[in-house]
Design a protein around this motif. Structure first.
Motif, PDB file in Angstrom:
ATOM      1  N   ASP A   1     -30.338  -4.589  19.835  1.00  0.00           N
ATOM      2  CA  ASP A   1     -30.202  -5.142  18.289  1.00  0.00           C
ATOM      3  C   ASP A   1     -29.040  -6.038  17.893  1.00  0.00           C
ATOM      4  O   ASP A   1     -28.944  -6.915  17.324  1.00  0.00           O
ATOM      5  N   LEU A   2     -27.876  -5.684  18.880  1.00  0.00           N
ATOM      6  CA  LEU A   2     -26.677  -6.424  18.468  1.00  0.00           C
ATOM      7  C   LEU A   2     -26.951  -7.864  18.959  1.00  0.00           C
ATOM      8  O   LEU A   2     -26.689  -8.824  18.052  1.00  0.00           O
ATOM      9  N   ARG A   3     -27.470  -7.903  20.164  1.00  0.00           N
ATOM     10  CA  ARG A   3     -27.672  -9.296  20.724  1.00  0.00           C
ATOM     11  C   ARG A   3     -28.526 -10.103  19.963  1.00  0.00           C
ATOM     12  O   ARG A   3     -28.204 -11.139  19.586  1.00  0.00           O
ATOM     13  N   ASN A   4     -29.699  -9.572  19.340  1.00  0.00           N
ATOM     14  CA  ASN A   4     -30.614 -10.231  18.484  1.00  0.00           C
ATOM     15  C   ASN A   4     -29.725 -10.686  17.112  1.00  0.00           C
ATOM     16  O   ASN A   4     -30.121 -11.645  16.508  1.00  0.00           O
ATOM     17  N   SER A   5     -28.955  -9.844  16.884  1.00  0.00           N
ATOM     18  CA  SER A   5     -28.132 -10.159  15.649  1.00  0.00           C
ATOM     19  C   SER A   5     -27.120 -11.300  15.345  1.00  0.00           C
ATOM     20  O   SER A   5     -26.552 -11.764  14.601  1.00  0.00           O
ATOM     21  N   VAL A   6     -26.754 -11.446  16.784  1.00  0.00           N
ATOM     22  CA  VAL A   6     -25.594 -12.459  16.988  1.00  0.00           C
ATOM     23  C   VAL A   6     -26.138 -13.563  18.088  1.00  0.00           C
ATOM     24  O   VAL A   6     -25.493 -13.776  19.083  1.00  0.00           O
ATOM     25  N   PRO A   7     -27.445 -14.329  17.734  1.00  0.00           N
ATOM     26  CA  PRO A   7     -28.000 -15.343  18.630  1.00  0.00           C
ATOM     27  C   PRO A   7     -26.947 -16.213  19.000  1.00  0.00           C
ATOM     28  O   PRO A   7     -27.172 -16.829  19.968  1.00  0.00           O
ATOM     29  N   GLU A   8     -26.032 -16.682  18.278  1.00  0.00           N
ATOM     30  CA  GLU A   8     -24.850 -17.699  18.688  1.00  0.00           C
ATOM     31  C   GLU A   8     -23.511 -17.220  19.146  1.00  0.00           C
ATOM     32  O   GLU A   8     -22.731 -17.816  19.349  1.00  0.00           O
ATOM     33  N   GLY A   9     -23.705 -15.673  19.227  1.00  0.00           N
ATOM     34  CA  GLY A   9     -22.355 -15.166  19.909  1.00  0.00           C
ATOM     35  C   GLY A   9     -21.257 -14.726  18.732  1.00  0.00           C
ATOM     36  O   GLY A   9     -21.760 -14.917  17.668  1.00  0.00           O
ATOM     37  N   VAL A  10     -20.333 -14.164  19.198  1.00  0.00           N
ATOM     38  CA  VAL A  10     -19.343 -13.682  18.388  1.00  0.00           C
ATOM     39  C   VAL A  10     -18.209 -14.379  18.457  1.00  0.00           C
ATOM     40  O   VAL A  10     -17.653 -14.698  19.323  1.00  0.00           O
TER      41      VAL A  10
ATOM     42  N   ASN B   1     -27.737  -4.247   1.842  1.00  0.00           N
ATOM     43  CA  ASN B   1     -28.058  -4.268   0.223  1.00  0.00           C
ATOM     44  C   ASN B   1     -26.987  -4.030  -0.781  1.00  0.00           C
ATOM     45  O   ASN B   1     -27.563  -4.505  -1.755  1.00  0.00           O
ATOM     46  N   VAL B   2     -26.085  -3.549  -0.330  1.00  0.00           N
ATOM     47  CA  VAL B   2     -25.134  -3.330  -1.540  1.00  0.00           C
ATOM     48  C   VAL B   2     -23.833  -4.358  -1.286  1.00  0.00           C
ATOM     49  O   VAL B   2     -23.079  -5.108  -2.206  1.00  0.00           O
ATOM     50  N   LEU B   3     -23.212  -4.436  -0.013  1.00  0.00           N
ATOM     51  CA  LEU B   3     -22.150  -5.384   0.534  1.00  0.00           C
ATOM     52  C   LEU B   3     -22.686  -6.708   0.719  1.00  0.00           C
ATOM     53  O   LEU B   3     -21.887  -7.477   0.947  1.00  0.00           O
ATOM     54  N   GLY B   4     -23.877  -6.988   0.973  1.00  0.00           N
ATOM     55  CA  GLY B   4     -24.388  -8.273   1.188  1.00  0.00           C
ATOM     56  C   GLY B   4     -23.971  -8.850   2.836  1.00  0.00           C
ATOM     57  O   GLY B   4     -24.000  -9.986   3.018  1.00  0.00           O
ATOM     58  N   PHE B   5     -23.826  -7.889   3.709  1.00  0.00           N
ATOM     59  CA  PHE B   5     -23.736  -8.311   5.225  1.00  0.00           C
ATOM     60  C   PHE B   5     -25.038  -8.971   5.801  1.00  0.00           C
ATOM     61  O   PHE B   5     -26.142  -8.895   4.824  1.00  0.00           O
ATOM     62  N   ASP B   6     -25.016 -10.098   6.413  1.00  0.00           N
ATOM     63  CA  ASP B   6     -26.019 -10.621   6.902  1.00  0.00           C
ATOM     64  C   ASP B   6     -26.929  -9.983   7.806  1.00  0.00           C
ATOM     65  O   ASP B   6     -28.156 -10.041   7.739  1.00  0.00           O
ATOM     66  N   ALA B   7     -26.371  -9.055   8.627  1.00  0.00           N
ATOM     67  CA  ALA B   7     -27.153  -8.278   9.605  1.00  0.00           C
ATOM     68  C   ALA B   7     -26.282  -6.876   9.947  1.00  0.00           C
ATOM     69  O   ALA B   7     -25.246  -7.019   9.571  1.00  0.00           O
TER      70      ALA B   7
ATOM     71  N   VAL C   1     -21.629  -9.452  10.707  1.00  0.00           N
ATOM     72  CA  VAL C   1     -22.692  -8.198  11.419  1.00  0.00           C
ATOM     73  C   VAL C   1     -21.844  -7.182  11.373  1.00  0.00           C
ATOM     74  O   VAL C   1     -20.615  -6.918  11.880  1.00  0.00           O
ATOM     75  N   GLY C   2     -22.647  -6.130  10.809  1.00  0.00           N
ATOM     76  CA  GLY C   2     -21.654  -4.900  10.598  1.00  0.00           C
ATOM     77  C   GLY C   2     -22.152  -3.932  11.551  1.00  0.00           C
ATOM     78  O   GLY C   2     -23.594  -3.961  12.042  1.00  0.00           O
TER      79      GLY C   2
END
Length: 342
Positions: A208-217, A190-196, A176-177
């Motif tokens: 937005d950040l919390r939704n992108s890491v539902p399983e935590g960091v 779309n270029v580097l292929g990050f998941d979120a 997640v970036g």
């Protein structure tokens, strides 16, 4: 014989807050002649990096501050013009920590020869240089991501962060970036292929950040500090690892930086935060360079360079780092090589 004249850039003032162009001055000097075991090089590319802001302060740090009214130094790719050393010949392309000057005299142990055929020479200031190695060692030797873990990277579209995210993907992690514009978010996805990827400048950033890491960091590679890191710290998993690479949000602060106290969060999660500089891994550079070069040649690593043309525009390129104008590595192109086949 007429003595050749060049320009070099000196630190004119110690900045208060955000640096300005007035903190730099251009000084004319004679092009030096190399003595025994010395090499005269002509600058081709200059690197400008956030850590240089710290060196403009007269404060104790891991590296000596720049001196007032003396030439600034940093990463440089250059071409050998004249050599009094058996190790180098005219036309060799080299990299080293050298003066912000059009020409510099260096000793053989201050520069390293690079292969122009392997990759564009500018990459030795970025993905195959200091920033790539910083990403490599900080993530793999401190962050130690495992397959399936979640890695969050702040400053993710910068020279270090973009490499961190790609190496984490190579290692099988979810990445997640965090970046500061929609264009950069698009680049990460779309270029580097990050998941979120999330935009920290939006009001919805925390959500937005919390939704992108539902399983935590599990791993947080911190390049920025400040409010962005405050948000990530609330989402750490147990035994999370935090490679602390930079704190660019506070580099131009005129007072002391302040924010939430993180000790309770660190204790409750048994998290580990470790600050580092690239010099900590100096004895292991060959391992990092070998892996980075391999992944680059295999097409597993992509990179972006923001290049400003002209030595006279070096201060503007440096100031742009703190405005977020660069994508990937920020460089200044000073000259084209005259000898080397590129």
């Amino acid at each position: 014989m007429t003595q050749l004249i060049q320009q070099e850039i000196h630190l004119a003032n110690r900045p208060k807050g955000m640096p300005t162009k007035e903190d730099f001055t251009f000084v004319k000097s004679s092009v030096p002649s190399p003595k025994e075991n010395e090499i005269l090089v002509r600058t081709l590319y200059l690197s400008v990096d956030p850590y240089m802001r710290g060196r403009m302060q007269d404060a104790k740090s891991y590296i000596a501050p720049f001196e007032l009214n003396k030439v600034i130094s940093g990463g440089v790719v250059a071409e050998v013009v004249e050599s009094q050393s058996d190790a180098f010949k005219p036309g060799d392309v080299v990299v080293g920590n050298l003066s912000w000057a059009e020409y510099t005299v260096a000793t053989a142990n201050e520069i390293r020869k690079i292969d122009p055929e392997m990759a564009p020479i500018s990459t030795h200031l970025g993905i195959l240089g200091m920033t790539g190695l910083t990403a490599y060692f900080g993530l793999l030797d401190i962050g130690k991501p495992l397959e399936g873990e979640t890695v969050v990277v702040s400053g993710a579209a910068g020279a270090v962060g973009s490499v961190v995210g790609q190496i984490a993907k190579i290692k099988g992690a979810k990445v997640v970036g965090i970046a500061g514009s929609d264009d950069k978010i698009d680049y990460l996805l779309n270029v580097l292929g990050f998941d979120a990827a999330v935009n920290y400048k939006k009001d919805s950033f925390w959500t937005d950040l919390r939704n992108s890491v539902p399983e935590g960091v599990d791993v947080y590679f911190d390049n920025v500090g400040g409010d962005v890191s405050d948000a990530v710290f609330t989402m750490l998993n147990r035994n999370a690892r935090i490679p602390l690479c930079g704190s660019i949000s506070s580099y131009n602060a005129e007072g002391k930086d302040s924010g939430p106290r993180i000790q309770s969060a660190m204790i409750k999660t048994s998290a580990m935060m470790q600050g580092f500089t690239l010099g900590d891994f100096a004895t292991d550079f060959e391992r990092g360079f070998t892996d980075l070069a391999k992944w680059l040649l295999q097409g597993k690593l992509k990179y972006e360079e923001t290049i400003v043309d002209g030595f006279e525009n070096t201060p503007e390129a440096f100031l742009g780092l703190f405005k977020g104008t660069n994508l990937g590595k920020q460089l200044v192109k000073v000259a084209d090589p005259e000898y080397a086949k590129l």
